[in-house]
Design a protein around this motif. Structure first.
Motif, mmCIF file in Angstrom:
data_model
loop_
_atom_site.group_PDB
_atom_site.id
_atom_site.type_symbol
_atom_site.label_atom_id
_atom_site.label_comp_id
_atom_site.label_asym_id
_atom_site.label_seq_id
_atom_site.Cartn_x
_atom_site.Cartn_y
_atom_site.Cartn_z
ATOM 1 N N GLY A 786 17.586 -19.253 -18.221
ATOM 2 C CA GLY A 786 18.210 -19.781 -19.430
ATOM 3 C C GLY A 786 17.760 -19.003 -20.645
ATOM 4 N N PRO A 787 18.271 -19.373 -21.835
ATOM 5 C CA PRO A 787 17.918 -18.650 -23.057
ATOM 6 C C PRO A 787 16.411 -18.642 -23.285
ATOM 7 N N PRO A 788 15.853 -17.520 -23.798
ATOM 8 C CA PRO A 788 16.561 -16.335 -24.286
ATOM 9 C C PRO A 788 16.763 -15.238 -23.248
ATOM 10 N N LEU A 789 16.284 -15.436 -22.004
ATOM 11 C CA LEU A 789 16.385 -14.367 -21.005
ATOM 12 C C LEU A 789 17.772 -14.280 -20.384
ATOM 13 N N SER A 790 18.471 -15.378 -20.300
ATOM 14 C CA SER A 790 19.842 -15.355 -19.772
ATOM 15 C C SER A 790 20.722 -16.194 -20.686
ATOM 16 N N GLU A 791 21.976 -15.838 -20.759
ATOM 17 C CA GLU A 791 22.876 -16.544 -21.670
ATOM 18 C C GLU A 791 23.021 -18.007 -21.289
ATOM 19 N N LYS A 792 23.050 -18.272 -19.983
ATOM 20 C CA LYS A 792 23.300 -19.625 -19.517
ATOM 21 C C LYS A 792 22.148 -20.107 -18.644
ATOM 22 N N SER A 793 21.966 -21.408 -18.642
ATOM 23 C CA SER A 793 21.011 -22.026 -17.725
ATOM 24 C C SER A 793 21.726 -22.337 -16.416
ATOM 25 N N ALA A 794 20.952 -22.685 -15.402
ATOM 26 C CA ALA A 794 21.538 -23.060 -14.114
ATOM 27 C C ALA A 794 22.409 -24.299 -14.264
ATOM 28 N N VAL A 795 21.981 -25.247 -15.100
ATOM 29 C CA VAL A 795 22.777 -26.454 -15.317
ATOM 30 C C VAL A 795 24.149 -26.084 -15.860
ATOM 31 N N ARG A 796 24.164 -25.226 -16.868
ATOM 32 C CA ARG A 796 25.430 -24.849 -17.492
ATOM 33 C C ARG A 796 26.337 -24.113 -16.517
ATOM 34 N N VAL A 797 25.774 -23.216 -15.737
ATOM 35 C CA VAL A 797 26.585 -22.466 -14.769
ATOM 36 C C VAL A 797 27.217 -23.415 -13.760
ATOM 37 N N LEU A 798 26.431 -24.321 -13.230
ATOM 38 C CA LEU A 798 26.954 -25.259 -12.231
ATOM 39 C C LEU A 798 28.028 -26.166 -12.840
ATOM 40 N N LEU A 799 27.788 -26.665 -14.041
ATOM 41 C CA LEU A 799 28.776 -27.524 -14.693
ATOM 42 C C LEU A 799 30.076 -26.765 -14.964
ATOM 43 N N GLU A 800 29.964 -25.529 -15.382
ATOM 44 C CA GLU A 800 31.163 -24.745 -15.668
ATOM 45 C C GLU A 800 31.987 -24.473 -14.419
ATOM 46 N N HIS A 801 31.352 -24.532 -13.263
ATOM 47 C CA HIS A 801 32.078 -24.361 -11.999
ATOM 48 C C HIS A 801 32.569 -25.689 -11.441
ATOM 49 N N GLY A 802 32.344 -26.780 -12.172
ATOM 50 C CA GLY A 802 32.850 -28.076 -11.744
ATOM 51 C C GLY A 802 31.925 -28.872 -10.858
ATOM 52 N N VAL A 803 30.686 -28.396 -10.661
ATOM 53 C CA VAL A 803 29.732 -29.087 -9.801
ATOM 54 C C VAL A 803 29.166 -30.301 -10.536
ATOM 55 N N THR A 804 29.046 -31.424 -9.840
ATOM 56 C CA THR A 804 28.367 -32.597 -10.404
ATOM 57 C C THR A 804 26.871 -32.344 -10.370
ATOM 58 N N VAL A 805 26.226 -32.436 -11.532
ATOM 59 C CA VAL A 805 24.825 -32.053 -11.664
ATOM 60 C C VAL A 805 24.008 -33.222 -12.217
ATOM 61 N N GLY A 806 22.825 -33.420 -11.655
ATOM 62 C CA GLY A 806 21.844 -34.344 -12.199
ATOM 63 C C GLY A 806 20.539 -33.619 -12.438
#
Length: 889
Positions: A786-806
């Motif tokens: 996640g920031p600042p080393l990567s633009e997105k966090s794992a949570v954001r990537v999974l959510l953007e792909h439609g995965v239900t995340v907790g």
């Protein structure tokens, strides 16, 4: 090259006890601070190559100084061949040096630097009474690629480094430890450990006295029979402790251990720089002040005689909220940093430094001391405040440019300069609102501070009152409720608009009956208030009402103290590694977490007054099959395909038989797949395939039939992308074979982002635990930081792909920060995660992924004062529909 780094900044210099803030620029040249303020054109014209960075008014601070680190000696990823934190060669080992085991390839250097950490004291572990000498390093990769090249100031002369000790003395740092840890390793008691200290220091005292006598004779010209200078290579570092040339850092928790080391310091006349962990220091500040010479600033002369000037007491290097994980930390308090500061004890934050400083500030540590606790204070204690910790002209202080005020939740470096060299090649940060540049407001905890001291860390935690009559929560800013029709299961039903101002929420018999968003009382509100004999008003001061959260993953509810076996549910046998007795059910046994539940633990009670109360908790048996086996981030979970059943219960209940205590007796079947060698991953997968494709005996067979029919989820604890890929294939294989659709949930899943599209296509959900990943085991080394080393966090990537995340929590005391975990995830998502989605991450999504049905009458609502979920608000009430009351906190 010279760099003007940065321009137009709010500069926190560290001066004036951490209160000075300048507006302007910083000019760096070859890593040295040349100018602070507004640099004139004539000064800048001297430099041919200027790198100008526009800070746009954002905050700049000195780099974070980690005074309690095991970077490089306990490496990430954690591999047996790279573990050099503890020696098992004896209790007293002052001759050992952490530098000799420093791994230059540790992934943690880059991760730590990306969080603003620029300098670290790397210490040996706490397995020994005296574990050896630490090493102060900078986290910039050295040009010579060697451990020695990482040293900030080498105290050891080489053929290229000789220094003058009469200018700035280069202190060595030494690790001591007392209490449980060294006693456990060497099967001794506290009495044995303290005797070991006395033996070691007596040996050092004899050598020192012999050296002093030698020097007296030499100065007096008494050369006859003088012989060789008395010295011993093994003991020279401990002799230097007695001469004030070594900073002593002592791992100590409890009053008895603190008192022991203070007495040792007075017996042998040496100073203690800091007590680390230090959970009970806030209870015995006078004891710290009675340490020998207190904490000393020392003026040196060349030779063996020293002039010692008394200074401050030993500092306390401690966590803000991490406690109660062992008996020694059971009386730890979130208010310890504030209490210590009030008593004149220097406070240093340890572990997750910025977040710990934010938490300490939230619980009452003044803002200047919270920032100092990770910069100027540790630098001063280490004897390095002539170079680092402050932003001063002539210093080679490292610099961090933050995207928001450093004490604002989610603050992230936009750039980090170490020795003038930028450490983030392509930094990624979110565009945060302007108010994040201001110092955040915090609640008043004066009452709680007094109780922490009065009850010696064990204050009563039950709600002060439960009322069933009408309660009006006035001056609310937002109201969120559960709503099955919304995409997230969370709906915002009211929000303050500037034209309307704050509004009120009316609660009767534990239920929200109306939300008054008008300037005059609504018909509903008037009716309720007229019908109620007693009405209680609570001013939320811009606060919020939010559904209570659901936490999962920690052993909360199955243990009281993590390291004490007698307080835990215990270990559950695994048929892949153990023989399961027939009386239990043999290989067809299924262990239910509900049978081992514990209510009223201090971890559970702490959720009520200080956190956004997780209204429910889902627990699984403390076995290799469940997250309950994760006892700390440094311990890897065991492997195992033996199934266990989770349960969901209320943290507010006094015992299992109370109304509403059990929300759902059984929810999901849990297993774990980890590469631990024996049994192999392929063996574990084979066992799981058989359970899914073939009839199974006993109760395990009954519940796996429900998994096969898609009635309950199969929750698999897993980290590795490769194993996740295998599980996706296995799910597809089983579904083709059985003609049914299975419910799969992955837990842990630190590498799940690499298969986000495949996970979504397979209709699999993910509970990320922890929410901010660290590559501690090899199976999770491919994290997305996640920031600042990567633009997105794992949570954001999974959510953007439609995965239900907790979001899960692996350690019980971290449940306290569940709401801050959700807030942090939302804050770094650059506006792509709404407040409803953030709340769902720790409530409705968890419930969906674990097959939890809250049922009618469940689902508490939490009232916060002074802000909402994403801020430093304080819980003031819990609305409980199931009990028909409001708990006033």
């Amino acid at each position: 090259m010279a760099s003007r780094v940065p321009q137009n900044a709010a500069i926190w210099t560290g001066r004036d006890e951490g209160r000075e803030v300048l507006k302007g620029d910083i000019l760096l040249d070859q890593g040295l601070v040349k100018w602070i303020g507004h640099a004139d054109k004539h000064l800048l014209d001297e430099y041919q190559d200027l790198n100008r960075v526009d800070a746009r008014g954002r905050w700049v601070t000195p780099g974070i100084v980690d005074m309690h680190s095991h970077l490089g000696v306990n490496s990430a990823p954690s591999l047996r061949g790279a573990s050099d934190g503890n020696s098992r060669k004896g209790p007293i080992l002052p001759w050992l040096r952490a530098l000799d085991g420093l791994n230059t390839h540790d992934e943690a250097y880059r991760l730590s630097a990306s969080g603003g950490v620029t300098t670290a004291l790397v210490l040996p572990g706490s397995a020994n009474a005296i574990g050896g000498q630490g090493a102060v390093i900078k986290l910039r990769p050295p040009t010579d690629r060697s451990p020695t090249g990482m040293l900030l100031e080498s105290p050891y002369e080489t053929n290229t480094t000789v220094y003058d000790p009469t200018t700035h003395f280069r202190f060595r740092q030494m690790k001591h430890a007392c209490g449980e840890n060294p006693g456990r390793v060497y099967s001794g008691t506290r009495m044995d450990t303290i005797w070991a200290f006395r033996q070691g220091y007596e040996k050092a005292r004899q050598i020192r006295d012999a050296q002093d006598a030698y020097c007296v004779k030499a100065r007096n010209g008494q050369w006859a029979g003088l012989g060789e200078f008395p010295e011993d290579l093994q003991w020279e570092a401990l002799v230097d402790v007695l001469r004030g040339r070594v900073k002593v850092h002592t791992h100590c928790y409890e009053t008895v251990d603190l008192d022991d080391l203070v007495r040792i310091s007075n017996e042998f006349k040496f100073s203690i720089a800091a007590f680390h962990h230090a959970h009970e220091t806030y209870l015995v500040t006078d004891t710290l002040k009675s340490a020998y010479g207190m904490y000393m600033s020392t003026s040196f002369t060349v030779g063996y005689l020293t002039c010692i000037i008394a200074g401050k007491p030993p500092a306390a290097a401690l966590f803000a909220t991490h406690s109660r994980y062992k008996r020694e930390s059971y009386r730890g308090s979130e208010f310890a940093p504030r209490i210590l500061a009030d008593a004149g004890i220097q406070v240093v934050m340890k572990c997750f430094l910025l977040f710990e400083a934010q938490q300490a500030y939230y619980y009452g540590l003044p803002h200047n001391l919270a920032l100092s606790a990770m910069t100027i204070t540790p630098a001063t204690i280490l004897g390095l405040d002539h170079r680092i910790g402050f932003l001063e002209e002539g210093y080679d202080t490292d610099i961090v440019l933050w995207d928001s005020h450093p004490l604002a939740l989610g603050a992230t470096p936009q750039q980090v300069w170490i020795d003038g060299v930028p450490q983030l090649a392509t930094p990624h940060t979110a565009d945060k609102p302007a108010h994040f540049q201001r110092l955040p407001q915090t609640p008043n905890f004066d009452k709680e501070v007094k109780e922490a001291l009065k009850y010696e860390g064990l204050p009563p935690l039950k709600p002060k009152a439960s009322v069933s009559h009408a309660v009006v929560f006035a001056n609310a800013s937002t109201v969120f409720v559960r709503d099955a029709s919304s995409a997230t299961g969370i709906k915002q039903i009211a929000v303050t608009h500037n034209a309307d101002g704050p509004f009120s929420v009316v609660v009767k018999e534990g239920k929200i009956v109306c939300v008054d968003t008008t300037t005059s009382a609504s018909r509903c509100a008037r009716s309720v208030l007229q019908d109620s004999a007693v009405v209680e008003y609570v001013d939320l001061d811009g606060g919020s009402l939010v559904p209570g959260l659901t936490t999962f993953g920690s052993p909360l509810g199955l243990e009281e103290i993590m390291s004490e076996v007698s307080t835990k549910d215990g270990y559950v046998l695994d048929p892949l590694q153990d023989r399961i007795p027939k009386v239990v059910g043999g290989n067809g046994a299924l262990i239910h977490a509900i049978d081992g539940l514990q209510f009223g633990t201090r971890h559970a009670l702490y959720m009520h007054p200080y956190s956004l109360l997780p209204s429910t908790l889902t627990a699984v048996p403390a076995s290799p099959t469940a997250l309950a086996s994760l006892q700390a981030s440094s311990r890897q979970p065991a492997a195992g395909s033996s199934p266990g059943m989770s349960t969901t219960f209320s943290l507010a209940a006094p015992h299992k038989l109370a109304d509403g205590a059990i929300v759902q007796e059984s929810g999901a079947v849990h297993v774990a797949i980890h590469p631990m060698g024996v049994p192999s991953v392929s063996t574990q997968i084979a066992a799981l395939r058989r359970l899914l494709l073939h009839p199974s005996e006993g109760e395990a067979g009954v519940w796996f039939d429900k998994v096969k029919n898609g009635e309950v989820p199969l929750v698999v604890e897993v980290e590795s992308t490769d194993i996740i890929a295998t599980l996706i294939s296995l799910k597809s294989e089983v579904e083709r074979e059985l003609g049914t659709r299975l419910k799969f949930t992955l837990v842990g899943a630190r590498e799940a982002h690499l298969l986000a599209s495949e996970i979504y296509a397979a209709d699999i959900g993910v509970i990320l635990s922890p929410s901010r990943p660290y590559p501690s085991p090899w199976e999770a080394h491919r994290i997305l930081p996640g920031p600042p080393l990567s633009e997105k966090s794992a949570v954001r990537v999974l959510l953007e792909h439609g995965v239900t995340v907790g979001l899960g929590v692996s350690v019980a005391d971290k449940v306290l920060n569940t709401r801050f975990d959700a807030a942090w995830v939302a804050l770094e998502a650059n506006g792509t995660i709404s407040k409803e989605e953030a709340i769902a991450l720790v409530s409705t999504n968890i419930e969906k992924l674990l097959g939890i049905s809250m049922g009618e009458g469940h689902g508490d609502v939490v009232a916060t004062r002074g802000g909402d979920l994403l801020g430093y608000s304080k819980v003031v009430g819990v609305v409980s529909p199931s009990r028909g009351v409001v708990d006033m906190l």
